[in-house]
Design an enzyme around this catalytic site. Structure first.
Site, PDB file in Angstrom:
ATOM      1  N   GLU A   1       0.873  -1.176   0.000  1.00 43.92           N
ATOM      2  CA  GLU A   1       0.000   0.000   0.000  1.00 43.92           C
ATOM      3  C   GLU A   1       0.904   1.218   0.000  1.00 43.92           C
ATOM      4  O   GLU A   1       2.000   1.191   0.574  1.00 43.92           O
ATOM      5  CB  GLU A   1      -0.938   0.012   1.207  1.00 43.92           C
TER       6      GLU A   1
ATOM      7  N   HIS B   1      -7.797  -3.317  -0.638  1.00 43.62           N
ATOM      8  CA  HIS B   1      -6.792  -2.257  -0.547  1.00 43.62           C
ATOM      9  C   HIS B   1      -6.151  -2.164   0.830  1.00 43.62           C
ATOM     10  O   HIS B   1      -5.696  -1.108   1.256  1.00 43.62           O
ATOM     11  CB  HIS B   1      -7.399  -0.890  -0.922  1.00 43.62           C
TER      12      HIS B   1
ATOM     13  N   ASP C   1       3.530  -3.419  -8.108  1.00 44.06           N
ATOM     14  CA  ASP C   1       4.308  -3.482  -6.868  1.00 44.06           C
ATOM     15  C   ASP C   1       5.810  -3.542  -7.128  1.00 44.06           C
ATOM     16  O   ASP C   1       6.587  -2.762  -6.556  1.00 44.06           O
ATOM     17  CB  ASP C   1       3.887  -4.697  -6.027  1.00 44.06           C
TER      18      ASP C   1
END
Length: 241
Positions: free
Chosen positions: A81, A236, A178
């Site tokens: 995140e 999320h 990512d």
């Protein structure tokens, strides 16, 4: 990356295997068989079937036993995140760094790495970021920097035996963001090196597309729907999802 994405996460897609069109199922079997070394991690199929069946995934488990063993001993499931807003802020910074070490034979989580990260360019989280991720300011204030977290990741990898050349492990992400965009981009901005083990990964979206014949435009939501799975965890949220 494309090789790994096409073959190595077939195990996590088997819950929908009974619904596969036979031509796709046969193509997946042939491709996997051509790439996997023989005799690795014996007994895989029946164990995974029992594990998934125990969670209520039902009769589709019958198709799993016909698939070959996985080429990797461990899958390292990762989901960053990062700081965010509308419009997007730049640079984005990782604020949650979670890794699940998944045994490639038993499909059980053997270890977890999880840390929050202190952002330095935009230290104050936006309301949008908090609403999206569930991460509040107090979770990141006073936490280690990305450099410190990366050092601890390396220590964890060593402790778990994942740096042993004889142990085959690979990161798994839902998309390329990512490890293709976020981590190398922030490391470049901060002048930090990127460890070699972060430079190869399985894109679960590609694995799903390879097995199911369609691209999951909405990520996990589409993959869960296509495999008849119920979503678990908070969307999320790195460790929660």
């Amino acid at each position: 990356v494309s090789d790994a994405s096409g073959c190595s996460m077939i195990a996590l897609l088997h819950t929908g295997a009974a619904k596969f069109p036979q031509n796709l199922l046969q193509r997946a079997r042939q491709a996997v068989c051509s790439l996997l070394p023989a005799g690795v991690l014996k007994g895989y199929g029946s164990i995974v079937s029992r594990k998934l069946a125990s969670h209520g995934f039902g009769a589709s488990m019958a198709a799993m036993s016909s698939f070959p063993p996985q080429r990797y001993h461990y899958f390292l499931v990762l989901d960053f995140e990062a700081t965010c807003d509308k419009p997007q802020i730049h640079p984005q910074e990782i604020i949650e760094f979670p890794i699940l070490k998944l045994n490639g034979r038993t499909m059980e989580i053997e270890s977890t790495f999880h840390m929050y990260v202190q952002p330095v360019v935009h230290p104050q989280l936006t309301p949008f970021c908090t609403e999206l991720t569930g991460i509040i300011q107090g979770m990141v204030d006073g936490q280690p920097s990305l450099q410190q977290v990366l050092e601890r990741v390396d220590e964890w990898m060593a402790k778990e035996g994942l740096l042993d050349p004889s142990v085959k492990s690979i990161f798994v992400t839902c998309g390329d963001w990512d490890l293709k965009v976020m981590l190398p981009g922030q490391c470049q901005y901060l002048g930090l090196p990127v460890a070699d083990y972060f430079k190869q990964w399985i894109n679960l979206k590609k694995a799903y597309s390879f097995a199911m014949g369609s691209w999951p435009k909405n990520g996990l939501l589409d993959m869960n729907k296509g495999l008849n799975l119920q979503h678990i965890g908070r969307p999320h949220s790195g460790i929660g999802e």
